[in-house]
Scaffold this active site. Sequence first.
Site, mmCIF file in Angstrom:
data_model
loop_
_atom_site.group_PDB
_atom_site.id
_atom_site.type_symbol
_atom_site.label_atom_id
_atom_site.label_comp_id
_atom_site.label_asym_id
_atom_site.label_seq_id
_atom_site.Cartn_x
_atom_site.Cartn_y
_atom_site.Cartn_z
ATOM 1 N N GLU A 98 36.253 52.407 -58.465
ATOM 2 C CA GLU A 98 36.013 52.816 -57.088
ATOM 3 C C GLU A 98 35.634 51.578 -56.278
ATOM 4 O O GLU A 98 34.704 50.847 -56.673
ATOM 5 C CB GLU A 98 34.896 53.851 -57.010
ATOM 6 C CG GLU A 98 34.671 54.378 -55.599
ATOM 7 C CD GLU A 98 33.593 55.464 -55.533
ATOM 8 O OE1 GLU A 98 33.347 55.958 -54.416
ATOM 9 O OE2 GLU A 98 33.017 55.795 -56.577
ATOM 10 N N ARG B 182 29.529 53.556 -72.995
ATOM 11 C CA ARG B 182 29.375 52.508 -71.990
ATOM 12 C C ARG B 182 28.780 51.255 -72.622
ATOM 13 O O ARG B 182 28.156 51.302 -73.673
ATOM 14 C CB ARG B 182 28.446 52.979 -70.865
ATOM 15 C CG ARG B 182 28.981 54.127 -70.061
ATOM 16 C CD ARG B 182 28.010 54.514 -68.964
ATOM 17 N NE ARG B 182 27.809 53.420 -68.007
ATOM 18 C CZ ARG B 182 27.029 53.505 -66.936
ATOM 19 N NH1 ARG B 182 26.362 54.623 -66.681
ATOM 20 N NH2 ARG B 182 26.913 52.500 -66.109
ATOM 21 N N LYS C 226 25.652 50.314 -59.756
ATOM 22 C CA LYS C 226 26.173 49.700 -58.530
ATOM 23 C C LYS C 226 25.221 49.926 -57.364
ATOM 24 O O LYS C 226 25.043 49.048 -56.511
ATOM 25 C CB LYS C 226 27.541 50.287 -58.191
ATOM 26 C CG LYS C 226 28.707 49.693 -58.942
ATOM 27 C CD LYS C 226 29.996 50.252 -58.360
ATOM 28 C CE LYS C 226 31.208 49.771 -59.127
ATOM 29 N NZ LYS C 226 32.458 50.346 -58.580
#
Length: 562
Positions: free
Chosen positions: A44, A270, A280
Amino acid sequence: MEDAFYAKKDKDMEEIKSNFIHDIIDKNLEENPELKIHTRFPPEPNGYLHIGSAKAIWINSNTAKKYGGLFNLRYDDTNPAKEDNEYVQSIYEDLTWLGAIPTGGIFYGSDYFDKCYEFAVKLIKDGKAYVCDLSPDEMREYRGTLTEPGKDSPYRNRTVEENLDLFERMKNGEFPDGAKTLRAKIDMASPNMNMRDPAIYRIVHTDHHRQGNKWCIYPLYDYAHPIQDALEGITHSLCSIEFENHRPLYDWVVNNIGFEKKPHQYEFARLNVTNTVMSKRYLRELVETKLVDGWDDPRMPTLCGLRRRGYTPSAIFDFVERAGVSKAYSVVDYELLEHCIREELNTTAERRIAILKPVKLVITNYPEDKVEYFSLPNNPQNPESGTREVPFTRELYIDADDFAEVPPPKFFRLKPDGEVRLMGAYIIKCNEIIKNEDGSIKEIRCSCDLETGNGNPADGRKIKGTIHWLSAKYAKDFDIKLYEHLFTIENVADIPEGKGYGDYLNTDSVTTLTNCKVEPALAEAKDGERFQFVRVGYFVKDTKYENTFNRIVGLKDSYVKK
Protein backbone atom coordinates in the site's frame (compact mmCIF):
# COMPACT_ATOMS: atom_id res chain seq x y z
CA MET A 1 36.11 -7.76 -5.91
CA GLU A 2 32.61 -6.45 -5.19
CA ASP A 3 31.43 -7.63 -8.62
CA ALA A 4 32.78 -11.09 -7.87
CA PHE A 5 30.90 -11.16 -4.57
CA TYR A 6 27.58 -10.31 -6.22
CA ALA A 7 28.26 -12.78 -9.02
CA LYS A 8 28.62 -15.45 -6.35
CA LYS A 9 25.33 -14.32 -4.80
CA ASP A 10 23.62 -14.64 -8.19
CA LYS A 11 25.02 -18.14 -8.57
CA ASP A 12 23.79 -19.06 -5.09
CA MET A 13 20.32 -17.91 -6.12
CA GLU A 14 20.24 -20.70 -8.69
CA GLU A 15 19.72 -23.12 -5.80
CA ILE A 16 17.11 -21.36 -3.70
CA LYS A 17 16.44 -23.21 -0.48
CA SER A 18 13.11 -24.95 -0.24
CA ASN A 19 10.48 -24.03 2.35
CA PHE A 20 6.88 -24.97 3.14
CA ILE A 21 5.58 -22.67 0.37
CA HIS A 22 7.75 -24.41 -2.19
CA ASP A 23 6.54 -27.77 -0.88
CA ILE A 24 2.98 -26.64 -1.61
CA ILE A 25 3.96 -25.50 -5.11
CA ASP A 26 5.80 -28.75 -5.78
CA LYS A 27 2.60 -30.64 -4.96
CA ASN A 28 0.55 -28.30 -7.15
CA LEU A 29 2.93 -28.88 -10.06
CA GLU A 30 2.70 -32.63 -9.61
CA GLU A 31 -1.07 -32.31 -10.03
CA ASN A 32 -0.81 -29.78 -12.87
CA PRO A 33 2.59 -29.78 -14.62
CA GLU A 34 1.43 -27.02 -17.00
CA LEU A 35 0.83 -24.57 -14.14
CA LYS A 36 2.75 -21.30 -14.64
CA ILE A 37 3.70 -19.94 -11.22
CA HIS A 38 2.77 -16.28 -10.80
CA THR A 39 3.30 -14.26 -7.61
CA ARG A 40 2.96 -10.60 -6.63
CA PHE A 41 4.06 -8.03 -4.04
CA PRO A 42 1.11 -5.71 -3.20
CA PRO A 43 2.34 -2.78 -1.03
CA GLU A 44 0.00 0.00 0.00
CA PRO A 45 1.59 3.34 -0.99
CA ASN A 46 0.98 4.95 2.40
CA GLY A 47 4.56 4.86 3.68
CA TYR A 48 8.05 3.60 2.94
CA LEU A 49 8.96 -0.08 2.76
CA HIS A 50 10.84 -1.59 5.70
CA ILE A 51 12.89 -4.70 6.29
CA GLY A 52 9.71 -6.66 7.00
CA SER A 53 8.64 -5.79 3.47
CA ALA A 54 11.94 -7.22 2.24
CA LYS A 55 10.85 -10.65 3.48
CA ALA A 56 7.62 -10.50 1.46
CA ILE A 57 9.56 -9.27 -1.58
CA TRP A 58 12.17 -11.99 -1.20
CA ILE A 59 9.59 -14.76 -0.82
CA ASN A 60 7.44 -13.67 -3.75
CA SER A 61 10.22 -12.76 -6.18
CA ASN A 62 12.40 -15.78 -5.36
CA THR A 63 9.47 -18.17 -5.59
CA ALA A 64 8.70 -16.93 -9.08
CA LYS A 65 12.38 -17.11 -9.99
CA LYS A 66 12.81 -20.65 -8.68
CA TYR A 67 9.92 -21.97 -10.75
CA GLY A 68 10.57 -19.90 -13.85
CA GLY A 69 7.40 -17.91 -13.26
CA LEU A 70 6.37 -14.27 -13.14
CA PHE A 71 6.45 -11.71 -10.34
CA ASN A 72 4.22 -8.62 -10.26
CA LEU A 73 4.47 -5.35 -8.39
CA ARG A 74 0.96 -4.16 -7.64
CA TYR A 75 0.28 -1.01 -5.66
CA ASP A 76 -2.65 -1.54 -3.31
CA ASP A 77 -3.93 2.00 -3.77
CA THR A 78 -7.55 1.55 -2.68
CA ASN A 79 -7.42 3.96 0.28
CA PRO A 80 -6.97 7.47 -1.17
CA ALA A 81 -6.87 9.28 2.18
CA LYS A 82 -3.44 7.87 3.10
CA GLU A 83 -1.73 7.38 -0.25
CA ASP A 84 0.72 9.57 -2.12
CA ASN A 85 2.88 9.50 -5.24
CA GLU A 86 5.93 9.99 -3.01
CA TYR A 87 5.36 6.52 -1.61
CA VAL A 88 4.66 5.06 -5.05
CA GLN A 89 8.04 6.25 -6.26
CA SER A 90 9.89 5.16 -3.13
CA ILE A 91 8.46 1.65 -3.34
CA TYR A 92 9.63 1.26 -6.92
CA GLU A 93 13.10 2.59 -6.04
CA ASP A 94 13.39 0.15 -3.14
CA LEU A 95 12.23 -2.80 -5.21
CA THR A 96 14.68 -2.12 -8.02
CA TRP A 97 17.48 -1.44 -5.52
CA LEU A 98 16.87 -4.89 -4.05
CA GLY A 99 17.06 -6.34 -7.54
CA ALA A 100 13.53 -7.79 -7.34
CA ILE A 101 12.51 -6.87 -10.87
CA PRO A 102 8.74 -7.25 -11.47
CA THR A 103 9.02 -9.61 -14.43
CA GLY A 104 5.24 -9.86 -14.71
CA GLY A 105 4.70 -6.09 -14.82
CA ILE A 106 3.73 -3.14 -12.62
CA PHE A 107 0.06 -2.70 -11.77
CA TYR A 108 -2.19 -0.52 -9.64
CA GLY A 109 -5.20 -1.73 -7.68
CA SER A 110 -6.98 1.47 -8.72
CA ASP A 111 -6.81 0.37 -12.35
CA TYR A 112 -9.30 -2.37 -11.45
CA PHE A 113 -11.92 -0.07 -9.89
CA ASP A 114 -14.26 -0.46 -12.86
CA LYS A 115 -14.04 -4.25 -12.66
CA CYS A 116 -14.49 -4.20 -8.87
CA TYR A 117 -17.64 -2.12 -9.32
CA GLU A 118 -18.89 -4.42 -12.06
CA PHE A 119 -18.38 -7.48 -9.84
CA ALA A 120 -20.09 -5.74 -6.90
CA VAL A 121 -23.15 -5.20 -9.10
CA LYS A 122 -23.03 -8.90 -9.99
CA LEU A 123 -22.98 -9.85 -6.28
CA ILE A 124 -25.99 -7.57 -5.65
CA LYS A 125 -27.89 -9.12 -8.55
CA ASP A 126 -27.03 -12.60 -7.22
CA GLY A 127 -28.44 -11.63 -3.80
CA LYS A 128 -24.97 -11.84 -2.22
CA ALA A 129 -24.42 -8.17 -1.34
CA TYR A 130 -26.55 -5.39 0.09
CA VAL A 131 -26.35 -1.71 0.96
CA CYS A 132 -26.32 -1.13 4.72
CA ASP A 133 -27.11 2.10 6.57
CA LEU A 134 -25.63 1.09 9.92
CA SER A 135 -23.01 3.46 11.30
CA PRO A 136 -19.54 2.07 12.11
CA ASP A 137 -20.44 1.90 15.81
CA GLU A 138 -23.71 0.14 15.06
CA MET A 139 -21.92 -2.33 12.77
CA ARG A 140 -19.54 -3.22 15.59
CA GLU A 141 -22.49 -3.75 17.92
CA TYR A 142 -24.32 -5.95 15.42
CA ARG A 143 -21.18 -7.90 14.61
CA GLY A 144 -21.16 -9.82 17.88
CA THR A 145 -18.09 -11.16 19.70
CA LEU A 146 -15.76 -14.13 19.50
CA THR A 147 -18.16 -16.06 21.72
CA GLU A 148 -21.48 -14.60 20.57
CA PRO A 149 -22.90 -14.57 17.02
CA GLY A 150 -23.72 -11.34 15.29
CA LYS A 151 -27.18 -10.01 14.42
CA ASP A 152 -28.52 -9.44 10.95
CA SER A 153 -28.54 -5.82 9.82
CA PRO A 154 -32.08 -4.43 9.51
CA TYR A 155 -31.10 -3.57 5.92
CA ARG A 156 -29.93 -7.07 5.03
CA ASN A 157 -33.14 -8.05 3.22
CA ARG A 158 -33.44 -5.07 0.90
CA THR A 159 -34.52 -6.05 -2.57
CA VAL A 160 -32.05 -6.41 -5.38
CA GLU A 161 -33.62 -3.39 -7.12
CA GLU A 162 -33.29 -1.21 -4.03
CA ASN A 163 -29.67 -2.26 -3.48
CA LEU A 164 -28.76 -1.57 -7.10
CA ASP A 165 -30.36 1.87 -6.89
CA LEU A 166 -28.63 2.77 -3.63
CA PHE A 167 -25.24 1.48 -4.79
CA GLU A 168 -25.53 3.53 -7.98
CA ARG A 169 -26.39 6.60 -5.91
CA MET A 170 -23.43 5.89 -3.62
CA LYS A 171 -21.21 5.91 -6.72
CA ASN A 172 -22.79 9.16 -7.91
CA GLY A 173 -21.87 10.92 -4.67
CA GLU A 174 -25.36 11.42 -3.21
CA PHE A 175 -24.39 10.33 0.32
CA PRO A 176 -21.77 11.63 2.76
CA ASP A 177 -18.79 9.64 4.04
CA GLY A 178 -19.80 6.79 6.31
CA ALA A 179 -23.52 7.06 5.53
CA LYS A 180 -23.71 3.69 3.79
CA THR A 181 -21.58 0.66 2.98
CA LEU A 182 -21.94 -2.24 0.60
CA ARG A 183 -21.67 -5.49 2.54
CA ALA A 184 -21.24 -9.08 1.41
CA LYS A 185 -24.15 -11.25 2.52
CA ILE A 186 -22.46 -14.26 4.09
CA ASP A 187 -23.19 -15.45 7.66
CA MET A 188 -23.62 -13.28 10.76
CA ALA A 189 -23.25 -16.40 12.93
CA SER A 190 -19.93 -17.49 11.40
CA PRO A 191 -17.22 -18.32 13.97
CA ASN A 192 -14.86 -16.33 11.74
CA MET A 193 -15.57 -12.66 12.42
CA ASN A 194 -14.32 -11.73 8.93
CA MET A 195 -17.22 -13.65 7.41
CA ARG A 196 -19.96 -11.78 9.28
CA ASP A 197 -21.21 -9.75 6.35
CA PRO A 198 -18.01 -7.74 5.87
CA ALA A 199 -18.09 -4.34 4.22
CA ILE A 200 -16.71 -4.47 0.70
CA TYR A 201 -17.31 -0.84 -0.36
CA ARG A 202 -17.28 2.42 1.59
CA ILE A 203 -17.92 6.08 0.72
CA VAL A 204 -14.82 8.32 0.73
CA HIS A 205 -15.08 11.78 -0.84
CA THR A 206 -11.34 12.20 -1.39
CA ASP A 207 -9.40 12.61 -4.62
CA HIS A 208 -7.31 9.62 -5.62
CA HIS A 209 -3.65 10.05 -6.58
CA ARG A 210 -4.31 8.32 -9.94
CA GLN A 211 -8.07 8.40 -10.48
CA GLY A 212 -8.65 11.98 -9.36
CA ASN A 213 -12.30 12.58 -8.41
CA LYS A 214 -13.74 9.86 -10.65
CA TRP A 215 -14.75 7.77 -7.64
CA CYS A 216 -16.21 8.53 -4.24
CA ILE A 217 -16.71 4.86 -3.35
CA TYR A 218 -13.72 2.59 -2.84
CA PRO A 219 -13.44 -1.19 -2.47
CA LEU A 220 -11.97 -2.55 0.75
CA TYR A 221 -8.80 -4.62 0.63
CA ASP A 222 -10.37 -7.99 1.44
CA TYR A 223 -12.71 -7.59 -1.52
CA ALA A 224 -10.39 -5.90 -4.00
CA HIS A 225 -7.29 -8.01 -3.41
CA PRO A 226 -8.59 -11.42 -4.56
CA ILE A 227 -10.15 -9.76 -7.62
CA GLN A 228 -6.83 -8.16 -8.52
CA ASP A 229 -5.03 -11.48 -8.05
CA ALA A 230 -7.50 -13.31 -10.26
CA LEU A 231 -7.42 -10.70 -13.02
CA GLU A 232 -3.62 -10.76 -13.11
CA GLY A 233 -3.43 -14.54 -13.19
CA ILE A 234 -1.75 -14.86 -9.81
CA THR A 235 -1.49 -18.52 -8.81
CA HIS A 236 -0.06 -18.20 -5.30
CA SER A 237 -1.03 -15.16 -3.27
CA LEU A 238 1.68 -15.17 -0.60
CA CYS A 239 1.08 -12.88 2.38
CA SER A 240 1.89 -12.51 6.07
CA ILE A 241 0.19 -14.53 8.78
CA GLU A 242 -2.23 -11.83 9.97
CA PHE A 243 -4.26 -12.50 6.82
CA GLU A 244 -4.77 -16.17 7.67
CA ASN A 245 -8.24 -15.56 9.13
CA HIS A 246 -9.10 -13.52 6.04
CA ARG A 247 -8.47 -16.44 3.69
CA PRO A 248 -12.10 -17.75 3.80
CA LEU A 249 -13.28 -14.31 2.66
CA TYR A 250 -10.61 -14.29 -0.07
CA ASP A 251 -11.95 -17.65 -1.30
CA TRP A 252 -15.57 -16.46 -0.99
CA VAL A 253 -14.92 -13.49 -3.26
CA VAL A 254 -13.08 -15.58 -5.85
CA ASN A 255 -15.71 -18.31 -5.86
CA ASN A 256 -18.80 -16.11 -5.86
CA ILE A 257 -17.60 -13.84 -8.61
CA GLY A 258 -16.94 -16.99 -10.59
CA PHE A 259 -13.37 -16.77 -11.82
CA GLU A 260 -12.35 -19.73 -13.92
CA LYS A 261 -8.70 -19.60 -12.80
CA LYS A 262 -8.73 -19.24 -9.05
CA PRO A 263 -5.75 -17.86 -7.12
CA HIS A 264 -5.05 -19.29 -3.66
CA GLN A 265 -3.75 -17.49 -0.59
CA TYR A 266 -0.92 -18.86 1.58
CA GLU A 267 0.48 -17.20 4.70
CA PHE A 268 3.93 -16.95 6.27
CA ALA A 269 5.13 -15.45 9.55
CA ARG A 270 6.04 -11.77 9.55
CA LEU A 271 9.64 -10.70 10.02
CA ASN A 272 10.02 -9.29 13.53
CA VAL A 273 13.44 -7.88 14.46
CA THR A 274 14.76 -6.94 17.90
CA ASN A 275 15.01 -3.31 19.00
CA THR A 276 12.86 -1.89 16.22
CA VAL A 277 9.26 -1.54 15.05
CA MET A 278 7.57 -2.36 11.75
CA SER A 279 4.46 -0.23 12.23
CA LYS A 280 4.12 2.21 9.32
CA ARG A 281 1.86 4.36 11.46
CA TYR A 282 4.48 4.75 14.18
CA LEU A 283 7.35 5.13 11.72
CA ARG A 284 5.39 7.95 10.10
CA GLU A 285 4.89 9.50 13.52
CA LEU A 286 8.65 9.41 14.15
CA VAL A 287 9.19 11.24 10.86
CA GLU A 288 6.41 13.80 11.31
CA THR A 289 7.46 14.68 14.87
CA LYS A 290 11.08 14.98 13.68
CA LEU A 291 12.36 12.44 16.19
CA VAL A 292 14.33 11.02 13.27
CA ASP A 293 15.97 12.55 10.21
CA GLY A 294 13.27 11.50 7.74
CA TRP A 295 12.17 8.12 6.40
CA ASP A 296 15.78 7.47 5.37
CA ASP A 297 17.25 8.07 8.82
CA PRO A 298 19.94 5.36 9.18
CA ARG A 299 18.35 4.23 12.47
CA MET A 300 15.04 3.44 10.77
CA PRO A 301 14.15 -0.11 9.66
CA THR A 302 13.02 1.31 6.31
CA LEU A 303 14.84 0.05 3.22
CA CYS A 304 15.88 3.60 2.32
CA GLY A 305 17.19 4.01 5.88
CA LEU A 306 19.16 0.77 5.66
CA ARG A 307 20.47 1.86 2.26
CA ARG A 308 21.68 5.17 3.68
CA ARG A 309 23.14 3.27 6.64
CA GLY A 310 25.24 1.30 4.14
CA TYR A 311 23.45 -2.05 4.04
CA THR A 312 23.41 -3.87 0.71
CA PRO A 313 20.57 -5.75 -1.00
CA SER A 314 22.55 -8.99 -0.82
CA ALA A 315 23.11 -8.63 2.94
CA ILE A 316 19.41 -7.91 3.54
CA PHE A 317 18.28 -10.89 1.49
CA ASP A 318 20.95 -13.05 3.15
CA PHE A 319 19.47 -12.01 6.51
CA VAL A 320 15.93 -12.82 5.37
CA GLU A 321 17.01 -16.23 4.09
CA ARG A 322 18.86 -17.08 7.31
CA ALA A 323 15.86 -15.96 9.38
CA GLY A 324 13.85 -18.59 7.52
CA VAL A 325 10.34 -19.00 6.12
CA SER A 326 7.73 -20.56 8.38
CA LYS A 327 4.33 -19.88 9.92
CA ALA A 328 5.62 -19.69 13.50
CA TYR A 329 5.97 -16.34 15.29
CA SER A 330 9.55 -15.39 16.13
CA VAL A 331 11.75 -12.36 16.73
CA VAL A 332 15.05 -12.34 14.86
CA ASP A 333 18.10 -10.82 16.52
CA TYR A 334 19.25 -7.61 14.82
CA GLU A 335 22.79 -8.89 15.31
CA LEU A 336 22.14 -11.47 12.60
CA LEU A 337 21.59 -8.62 10.14
CA GLU A 338 24.81 -6.99 11.35
CA HIS A 339 26.62 -10.30 10.91
CA CYS A 340 25.42 -10.57 7.31
CA ILE A 341 26.65 -7.12 6.27
CA ARG A 342 29.90 -7.52 8.22
CA GLU A 343 30.61 -10.83 6.51
CA GLU A 344 30.06 -9.25 3.09
CA LEU A 345 32.04 -6.07 3.71
CA ASN A 346 34.98 -7.97 5.16
CA THR A 347 35.45 -9.28 1.62
CA THR A 348 34.40 -6.28 -0.47
CA ALA A 349 35.19 -3.09 1.46
CA GLU A 350 38.52 -1.38 0.93
CA ARG A 351 40.47 -0.34 4.02
CA ARG A 352 41.11 3.26 4.94
CA ILE A 353 42.33 5.11 8.02
CA ALA A 354 40.13 7.40 10.11
CA ILE A 355 40.94 8.99 13.46
CA LEU A 356 37.70 9.50 15.40
CA LYS A 357 39.27 11.20 18.45
CA PRO A 358 42.40 12.88 17.09
CA VAL A 359 45.31 13.91 19.26
CA LYS A 360 48.49 15.37 17.77
CA LEU A 361 51.71 13.38 17.85
CA VAL A 362 55.06 15.00 16.95
CA ILE A 363 58.06 12.88 15.95
CA THR A 364 60.92 15.03 17.20
CA ASN A 365 63.70 13.29 15.27
CA TYR A 366 61.90 13.39 11.92
CA PRO A 367 62.70 16.24 9.48
CA GLU A 368 60.09 19.01 9.48
CA ASP A 369 59.87 19.34 5.70
CA LYS A 370 60.09 15.68 4.79
CA VAL A 371 57.19 13.70 3.29
CA GLU A 372 57.41 10.02 2.53
CA TYR A 373 54.77 7.48 1.57
CA PHE A 374 54.02 4.07 2.96
CA SER A 375 52.13 1.42 1.01
CA LEU A 376 49.12 -0.01 2.81
CA PRO A 377 46.89 -2.81 1.49
CA ASN A 378 43.45 -1.88 0.18
CA ASN A 379 42.04 -5.18 1.43
CA PRO A 380 44.20 -7.88 3.05
CA GLN A 381 41.44 -10.40 2.24
CA ASN A 382 42.00 -9.72 -1.45
CA PRO A 383 45.61 -9.10 -2.52
CA GLU A 384 44.37 -8.32 -6.03
CA SER A 385 42.85 -5.08 -4.71
CA GLY A 386 46.37 -3.68 -4.52
CA THR A 387 47.82 -1.01 -2.25
CA ARG A 388 47.61 2.74 -1.74
CA GLU A 389 50.22 5.30 -0.75
CA VAL A 390 49.63 7.09 2.57
CA PRO A 391 51.69 10.23 3.34
CA PHE A 392 53.88 10.34 6.47
CA THR A 393 55.15 13.58 8.04
CA ARG A 394 56.70 14.87 11.25
CA GLU A 395 53.32 15.82 12.74
CA LEU A 396 50.71 13.08 12.89
CA TYR A 397 47.35 12.32 14.43
CA ILE A 398 46.62 9.21 16.45
CA ASP A 399 43.42 8.25 18.23
CA ALA A 400 43.15 9.41 21.83
CA ASP A 401 42.03 5.92 22.82
CA ASP A 402 45.42 4.60 21.67
CA PHE A 403 47.25 6.56 24.37
CA ALA A 404 47.08 6.23 28.15
CA GLU A 405 49.03 8.47 30.48
CA VAL A 406 48.29 6.01 33.29
CA PRO A 407 47.80 2.75 31.40
CA PRO A 408 45.71 -0.13 32.74
CA PRO A 409 47.24 -3.61 32.95
CA LYS A 410 48.07 -5.27 29.61
CA PHE A 411 47.75 -1.99 27.71
CA PHE A 412 49.83 -2.55 24.55
CA ARG A 413 49.22 0.79 22.89
CA LEU A 414 51.16 4.02 23.39
CA LYS A 415 52.12 5.05 26.95
CA PRO A 416 54.89 7.12 28.58
CA ASP A 417 58.31 5.59 27.73
CA GLY A 418 56.49 2.86 25.79
CA GLU A 419 56.96 1.79 22.18
CA VAL A 420 54.40 0.94 19.51
CA ARG A 421 54.42 0.33 15.80
CA LEU A 422 52.75 2.93 13.62
CA MET A 423 50.78 0.67 11.29
CA GLY A 424 52.81 0.00 8.15
CA ALA A 425 55.49 2.49 9.22
CA TYR A 426 58.01 3.17 12.01
CA ILE A 427 58.28 2.14 15.62
CA ILE A 428 57.95 5.13 17.93
CA LYS A 429 58.64 5.79 21.62
CA CYS A 430 56.73 8.27 23.79
CA ASN A 431 59.14 10.76 25.38
CA GLU A 432 57.03 13.75 26.49
CA ILE A 433 53.44 14.91 26.97
CA ILE A 434 52.55 18.57 26.36
CA LYS A 435 49.31 19.73 27.99
CA ASN A 436 46.94 22.64 27.64
CA GLU A 437 46.13 24.94 30.56
CA ASP A 438 43.03 22.88 31.38
CA GLY A 439 45.13 19.73 31.73
CA SER A 440 44.07 18.16 28.43
CA ILE A 441 46.71 16.77 26.12
CA LYS A 442 47.93 19.25 23.51
CA GLU A 443 50.42 16.93 21.83
CA ILE A 444 52.49 13.83 22.42
CA ARG A 445 56.17 13.99 21.54
CA CYS A 446 57.90 10.87 20.39
CA SER A 447 61.05 9.68 18.73
CA CYS A 448 61.04 7.04 16.04
CA ASP A 449 63.42 4.28 15.12
CA LEU A 450 64.17 5.32 11.56
CA GLU A 451 65.55 1.86 10.76
CA THR A 452 62.19 0.16 11.26
CA GLY A 453 60.18 1.58 8.37
CA ASN A 454 60.15 -1.72 6.53
CA GLY A 455 60.90 -4.26 9.19
CA ASN A 456 61.63 -5.20 12.78
CA PRO A 457 64.20 -3.56 15.08
CA ALA A 458 67.80 -4.57 14.43
CA ASP A 459 68.32 -5.50 18.08
CA GLY A 460 65.46 -8.01 17.98
CA ARG A 461 63.23 -6.33 20.59
CA LYS A 462 59.55 -7.25 20.42
CA ILE A 463 56.88 -4.56 19.92
CA LYS A 464 53.44 -5.78 20.95
CA GLY A 465 51.24 -2.84 19.98
CA THR A 466 50.27 -1.39 16.59
CA ILE A 467 48.20 1.77 16.18
CA HIS A 468 46.91 3.68 13.17
CA TRP A 469 47.91 7.21 12.25
CA LEU A 470 47.51 10.02 9.74
CA SER A 471 49.65 12.92 8.60
CA ALA A 472 48.41 16.13 10.25
CA LYS A 473 49.29 18.03 7.08
CA TYR A 474 47.34 15.84 4.66
CA ALA A 475 44.44 14.49 6.72
CA LYS A 476 40.94 15.70 5.86
CA ASP A 477 38.21 16.78 8.28
CA PHE A 478 34.96 14.80 8.30
CA ASP A 479 32.01 14.28 10.64
CA ILE A 480 31.28 10.71 11.65
CA LYS A 481 27.94 9.45 12.95
CA LEU A 482 27.79 6.41 15.20
CA TYR A 483 24.40 4.69 15.27
CA GLU A 484 22.85 2.39 17.86
CA HIS A 485 19.43 0.75 18.19
CA LEU A 486 16.47 3.12 17.93
CA PHE A 487 14.65 1.37 20.80
CA THR A 488 15.94 0.18 24.16
CA ILE A 489 13.44 -2.69 24.46
CA GLU A 490 14.43 -5.87 22.64
CA ASN A 491 10.95 -7.13 21.74
CA VAL A 492 8.47 -4.31 21.21
CA ALA A 493 5.65 -6.86 21.67
CA ASP A 494 6.66 -6.95 25.35
CA ILE A 495 5.82 -3.29 26.00
CA PRO A 496 3.69 -3.36 29.17
CA GLU A 497 0.18 -1.97 29.34
CA GLY A 498 0.13 1.76 29.88
CA LYS A 499 3.42 2.26 28.01
CA GLY A 500 4.08 3.02 24.35
CA TYR A 501 6.87 2.97 21.81
CA GLY A 502 7.88 6.47 22.83
CA ASP A 503 8.75 5.28 26.33
CA TYR A 504 11.51 3.11 24.89
CA LEU A 505 13.13 5.43 22.38
CA ASN A 506 16.90 5.33 22.76
CA THR A 507 18.03 8.92 23.34
CA ASP A 508 21.61 7.84 22.62
CA SER A 509 20.84 6.17 19.31
CA VAL A 510 23.13 8.53 17.36
CA THR A 511 26.40 10.21 18.30
CA THR A 512 27.96 12.78 15.98
CA LEU A 513 31.75 13.18 16.13
CA THR A 514 32.99 16.37 14.48
CA ASN A 515 36.43 17.22 13.09
CA CYS A 516 37.46 13.60 12.73
CA LYS A 517 40.54 13.02 10.58
CA VAL A 518 40.46 10.75 7.54
CA GLU A 519 42.83 9.67 4.79
CA PRO A 520 43.14 12.21 1.98
CA ALA A 521 41.77 9.61 -0.49
CA LEU A 522 38.45 9.60 1.38
CA ALA A 523 37.81 13.17 0.28
CA GLU A 524 37.11 11.66 -3.16
CA ALA A 525 34.73 8.98 -1.85
CA LYS A 526 31.40 8.75 -3.65
CA ASP A 527 28.07 8.99 -1.85
CA GLY A 528 27.10 5.52 -0.69
CA GLU A 529 30.64 4.13 -1.02
CA ARG A 530 31.59 1.74 1.81
CA PHE A 531 34.92 1.28 3.58
CA GLN A 532 36.42 -0.45 6.54
CA PHE A 533 38.06 2.10 8.79
CA VAL A 534 40.89 -0.02 10.14
CA ARG A 535 40.55 -1.00 13.79
CA VAL A 536 37.25 0.93 13.98
CA GLY A 537 34.43 -0.55 11.87
CA TYR A 538 32.61 -0.33 8.55
CA PHE A 539 31.43 3.05 7.30
CA VAL A 540 29.57 4.56 4.35
CA LYS A 541 29.72 8.03 2.81
CA ASP A 542 26.43 9.69 3.69
CA THR A 543 24.12 10.52 0.81
CA LYS A 544 22.43 13.48 2.50
CA TYR A 545 25.14 15.47 4.29
CA GLU A 546 28.50 16.48 2.88
CA ASN A 547 31.73 15.36 4.53
CA THR A 548 29.95 12.80 6.68
CA PHE A 549 30.43 9.08 7.16
CA ASN A 550 27.89 6.81 8.84
CA ARG A 551 28.90 3.76 10.80
CA ILE A 552 27.30 0.68 9.26
CA VAL A 553 28.50 -1.80 11.87
CA GLY A 554 31.47 -2.32 14.16
CA LEU A 555 34.26 -4.83 13.59
CA LYS A 556 33.37 -7.12 16.47
CA ASP A 557 30.97 -9.90 15.53
CA SER A 558 29.26 -11.07 18.70
CA TYR A 559 26.52 -12.94 16.84
CA VAL A 560 28.75 -15.79 15.67
CA LYS A 561 29.81 -16.39 19.27
CA LYS A 562 26.27 -17.05 20.49
